[in-house]
Design an enzyme around this catalytic site. Structure first.
Site, PDB file in Angstrom:
ATOM      1  N   ASN A 142       0.823  -1.205   0.000  1.00 26.94           N
ATOM      2  CA  ASN A 142       0.000   0.000   0.000  1.00 26.94           C
ATOM      3  C   ASN A 142       0.861   1.261   0.000  1.00 26.94           C
ATOM      4  O   ASN A 142       0.998   1.928  -1.029  1.00 26.94           O
ATOM      5  CB  ASN A 142      -0.952  -0.039   1.205  1.00 26.94           C
ATOM      6  CG  ASN A 142      -1.980   1.075   1.160  1.00 26.94           C
ATOM      7  OD1 ASN A 142      -1.867   2.023   0.409  1.00 26.94           O
ATOM      8  ND2 ASN A 142      -3.006   0.963   1.985  1.00 26.94           N
ATOM      9  N   ASP A 143       1.491   1.558   1.119  1.00 26.58           N
ATOM     10  CA  ASP A 143       2.246   2.812   1.224  1.00 26.58           C
ATOM     11  C   ASP A 143       3.376   2.910   0.203  1.00 26.58           C
ATOM     12  O   ASP A 143       3.706   4.000  -0.254  1.00 26.58           O
ATOM     13  CB  ASP A 143       2.830   2.955   2.634  1.00 26.58           C
ATOM     14  CG  ASP A 143       1.733   3.124   3.680  1.00 26.58           C
ATOM     15  OD1 ASP A 143       0.674   3.669   3.314  1.00 26.58           O
ATOM     16  OD2 ASP A 143       1.933   2.704   4.818  1.00 26.58           O
ATOM     17  N   VAL A 144       3.965   1.764  -0.167  1.00 21.28           N
ATOM     18  CA  VAL A 144       5.119   1.811  -1.070  1.00 21.28           C
ATOM     19  C   VAL A 144       4.722   2.144  -2.502  1.00 21.28           C
ATOM     20  O   VAL A 144       5.592   2.327  -3.351  1.00 21.28           O
ATOM     21  CB  VAL A 144       5.924   0.483  -1.048  1.00 21.28           C
ATOM     22  CG1 VAL A 144       6.523   0.254   0.312  1.00 21.28           C
ATOM     23  CG2 VAL A 144       5.075  -0.680  -1.502  1.00 21.28           C
TER      24      VAL A 144
ATOM     25  N   ALA B 190       1.112   3.538   7.355  1.00 23.59           N
ATOM     26  CA  ALA B 190       1.205   4.953   7.686  1.00 23.59           C
ATOM     27  C   ALA B 190      -0.157   5.543   8.050  1.00 23.59           C
ATOM     28  O   ALA B 190      -0.245   6.686   8.491  1.00 23.59           O
ATOM     29  CB  ALA B 190       1.818   5.728   6.524  1.00 23.59           C
TER      30      ALA B 190
END
Lengths: 113, 483
Positions: B403-405, B444
Site C-alpha cells: 500500500n504505502d510503497v 502509515a
C-alpha cells in the site's frame, strides 16, 4: 599478542572502514541474508566466551562463562543455519532444476514436469 | 615471556578467521556467490572455535585445578547452545526470520556482556582504560541482549502494543545517568582511590541491572513495524560490544569481526531508515501516530472493484506485467500461488517482473527471500531504482498486499507523512490492479489516491484466494482454447 590502546584504535578504524565498504556493495535483494550473515560473524564472541570459561576460578565465573559460551554458540550456530538456508533459495533462471536445493522449488519443478 | 606454540596457533587461526569472515561477507555482494560466502565464513568460525580450546595450555595457575571441569563445561555449552540454535534455525518458517535473527543477535550481545561480567567479577582487567572499555562493552552487550529479546517478543506477537508511559524518556535518561555513575564508582573503587559505599561486586550487579532495564525500556515503546530498524541497530551494537571485549581479551579476531559487523549494521540501519523515510532518531524516540492524523484532501474518483478472473485474463493478454508484492502477500502465504500464476503468464508469452521495495516485508530484503523460497529466480526480482522507469511502458502493474510503497502522495503532497519516501511508480502503468483485503489504510494510516485513479481497479480478497481464482481463470482459458 599484545594490543595496546593505539594499535587497538587503528584496528577498529580499519575494520570499520572495511565493513562499511564491503556491505555498501551488497545489493538490496540480499539485505536479509546479509543482516543474518553479519549476525553470524559476531558469533565469534564464543571464542571470547571459551577464553573466559577456561580461565574461570570460582563457581560464579564458571557459571557466567558457561552462559557466555552457551549464548555465543547459539549466536554462531543459529546465525549460520538461517543464513545458509536463505542463501540456498536464491537461484537464477539459468540454473537447472537439479541445482535448486529447496524442497519447495523441487516440488514446483516436479509439478511442471 | 616466550610465546608458546598454542599462542601461535591461536594467533594464526584468529587471523585466518578474520580474513575468512571479511572474504565471506565480500562474496555476499551477488546472489550467485553469496552461498559460498557464508560457507567460507563458517569454516573460519569452526577453525577459530576449535583453536580456542588451545587456551587450555595457557590458563593462569589459579585456574589450573579447575581446568578439567571447565573444559567439560565448555563442551556441554557449545553442544547445547549450538545444537538448539542450529535446530531452530533449520526449521523456522521464513516469515518468522526477523524475530529469529533478533533472538540470535540477543544471544551474541548476552555473550559479550557475560564475558565482561567474568572480567569484572574476577577483577581481571589490566588498568583503568581496559576497565572502561570492558564497562562500555558490557553496557552495549547487555542493552543489546534485553532489547533484542523485547524485539523478538514484539515481532513474534508475544507483546502486542507499543507501551509508552508518561515520562518514560525522562526515566530512561535518568537510568542512563545512573549507569554512568555506577560505572564511575566501579572505576574509582577498582583504582583504589575512593572507598565505595557498596562493595564492587554489588556495584557490578547494579550496573548490569540498570543496563538490562535500559534495553527493555528503550525498546518497549517502539512499534512492531519499526522493529527491523531496531534489530539492525542492536546487530551493530552487538558487533561493537564483541569488538570491545575482543580488545579487553587482547584478541584481534574478535576486534575485527566485531567492528566489521558494527560498521555493516550501522550502514544497513541508515539504508533502512532512508527507505522508510524516517531518521534513526525518529524511529527510536517518536511514535508514528501524531503525524499520520493530518487531514487529507477529499479523494476524487471512486474505487472500482473487479473480479479476480477478469483481471487475470486481462493480464494473460497483456505484453508486460510488473508485480509489486507487499507484506499482505506473505501474511496470506500466497507466494507459491503467485509464482504459479506468473509461470502461466510467462508460458503465454507475457513478460513478468517483480518490483520489490527495500522495506517490503518485516525486514529489509525479506520479500526477496520469501519470493526466492517460492522458487522465483532472482533475475526476475528487480529493485526500486532499476525498475521505476519501466512502469510507464508497462501494460499492467499488479499490486498485491502493498500500500504505502505505491502511494503517489510520497512524490507530490508535502503535508503527507510519507512525503519524500522512495516509492514504486506503479501508478504510471497503463493499468493497475490492486489485490487487497478491504479498503483499509496502510501502515502509515493514510488513504492511497492511487486506488481512486481512473486506470486502477481493486480486486478484493485474501491474496492467496485471489491468486487461486486467477490461476483457475487462466487455466480455464487454455483448456477452452484447446477444446
Amino acid at each position: 599478542m599484545a594490543v595496546n590502546g593505539f594499535v587497538g584504535l587503528y584496528i577498529f578504524m580499519l575494520a570499520a572502514f572495511a565493513g562499511w565498504i564491503i556491505v555498501g556493495n551488497v545489493p538490496a535483494i540480499l539485505h536479509t541474508p546479509l543482516m543474518s550473515g553479519s549476525n553470524f560473524v559476531h558469533g565469534i564472541v564464543v571464542v571470547g566466551g571459551l577464553f573466559a570459561l577456561l580461565n574461570a576460578t570460582t563457581v560464579l565465573e564458571q557459571a557466567i562463562g558457561f552462559a557466555a559460551v552457551l549464548l555465543g554458540a547459539g549466536n554462531a550456530a543459529g546465525g549460520y543455519a538461517v543464513t545458509d538456508r536463505m542463501l540456498a533459495m536464491f537461484r537464477s533462471s539459468a540454473d537447472t532444476p537439479q541445482r535448486a536445493k529447496h524442497r519447495h522449488v523441487r516440488a514446483h519443478h516436479a509439478k511442471k514436469a | 615471556m616466550l610465546i608458546s606454540l598454542s599462542q601461535i596457533a591461536i594467533g594464526v587461526t584468529g587471523f585466518a578467521a578474520a580474513f575468512l569472515f571479511m572474504y565471506g561477507l565480500k562474496r555476499m555482494s551477488s546472489p550467485a556467490t553469496a552461498p559460498s560466502g557464508i560457507r567460507v565464513a563458517g569454516v573460519g568460525m569452526l577453525v577459530a572455535v576449535a583453536a580456542a580450546f588451545l587456551y587450555a595450555f595457557d590458563v593462569s595457575p589459579a585456574a589450573q585445578p579447575h581446568l578439567a571441569v571447565n573444559i567439560g563445561l565448555a563442551i556441554v555449552a557449545l553442544v547445547l547452545g549450538g545444537g538448539l540454535a542450529w535446530r531452530s534455525g533449520k526449521t523456522i518458517a521464513m516469515t518468522a526470520m526477523p524475530q529469529m535473527v533478533a533472538l540470535y543477535n540477543g544471544m551474541g550481545g548476552g555473550a559479550a556482556g557475560a564475558i565482561a561480567a567474568v572480567e569484572l567479577f574476577g577483577a581481571k582487567t589490566n588498568g583503568s582504560s581496559q576497565l572502561v572499555v570492558t564497562l562500555i562493552g558490557a553496557f552495549i552487550g547487555a542493552v543489546s541482549l534485553s532489547g533484542s529479546v523485547i524485539a523478538w517478543a514484539k515481532l513474534d506477537g508475544v507483546l502486542k502494543k507499543p507501551f509508552l508511559v508518561r515520562g518514560q524518556q525522562a526515566f530512561n535518561a535518568a537510568l542512563l545517568i545512573a549507569v554512568l555513575l555506577v560505572a564511575g564508582a566501579i572505576v574509582f573503587a577498582t583504582a583504589g582511590g575512593v572507598e565505595p559505599v557498596l562493595s564492587v561486586p554489588a556495584l557490578i550487579c547494579i550496573f548490569f541491572g540498570c543496563a538490562l532495564l535500559f534495553g527493555i525500556l528503550m525498546t518497549l515503546p517502539i512499534g512492531g513495524a519499526d522493529m527491523p530498524v531496531v534489530i539492525s541497530i542492536y546487530n551493530a551494537c552487538t558487533g561493537v560490544a564483541v569488538g570491545l571485549e575482543g580488545f579487553v581479551l587482547q584478541n584481534p579476531a574478535l576486534m575485527i569481526a566485531g567492528m566489521v559487523v558494527g560498521a555493516a549494521g550501522t550502514l544497513l540501519t541508515l539504508l533502512m531508515a532512508k527507505a522508510m523515510n524516517r531518521s534513526v532518531v525518529n524511529v527510536l524516540f517518536k511514535k508514528f501516530g501524531p503525524a499520520a492524523k493530518q487531514k487529507q484532501g477529499a479523494m476524487t474518483g471512486s474505487l472500482k472493484p473487479v473480479a479476480a478472473a477478469d483481471a487475470a485474463i486481462f493480464m494473460r493478454y497483456a505484453q508486460s506485467v510488473i508485480i509489486v508484492p507487499g507484506y499482505g502477500l506473505a501474511v496470506s502465504q500466497g507466494q507459491q500461488k503467485l509464482y504459479e500464476f506468473v509461470k502461466l503468464l510467462q508460458a503465454a508469452g507475457v513478460s513478468v517482473k517483480f518490483a520489490v521495495h527495500p522495506v517490503a516485508g518485516r525486514m529489509p530484503g525479506q520479500m526477496d527471500v520469501l519470493l526466492a523460497e517460492a522458487g522465483v529466480p532472482y533475475d526476475l526480482i528487480v529493485q526500486l531504482d532499476d525498475i521505476n522507469s519501466e512502469f510507464a511502458t508497462t501494460d499492467v502493474a499488479l499490486v498485491i498486499g502493498a500500500n504505502d510503497v505505491v502511494n503517489p502522495e510520497a512524490r507530490t503532497v508535502k503535508s503527507s507523512p510519507i512525503y519524500g519516501m522512495p516509492i514504486l511508480n506503479a501508478d504510471q502503468a497503463k493499468k493497475v490492479y490492486v489485490v487487497k483485503r478491504g479498503d483499509g489504510k496502510g501502515y502509515a494510516g493514510i488513504v492511497n489516491p492511487l486506488f481512486y485513479d481512473d486506470n486502477c481497479e481493486m480486486v478484493y480478497g485474501d491474496a492467496q484466494a485471489v491468486l487461486i481464482q486467477m490461476i483457475e481463470a487462466v487455466r480455464g482459458l487454455g483448456s477452452a482454447a484447446a477444446a
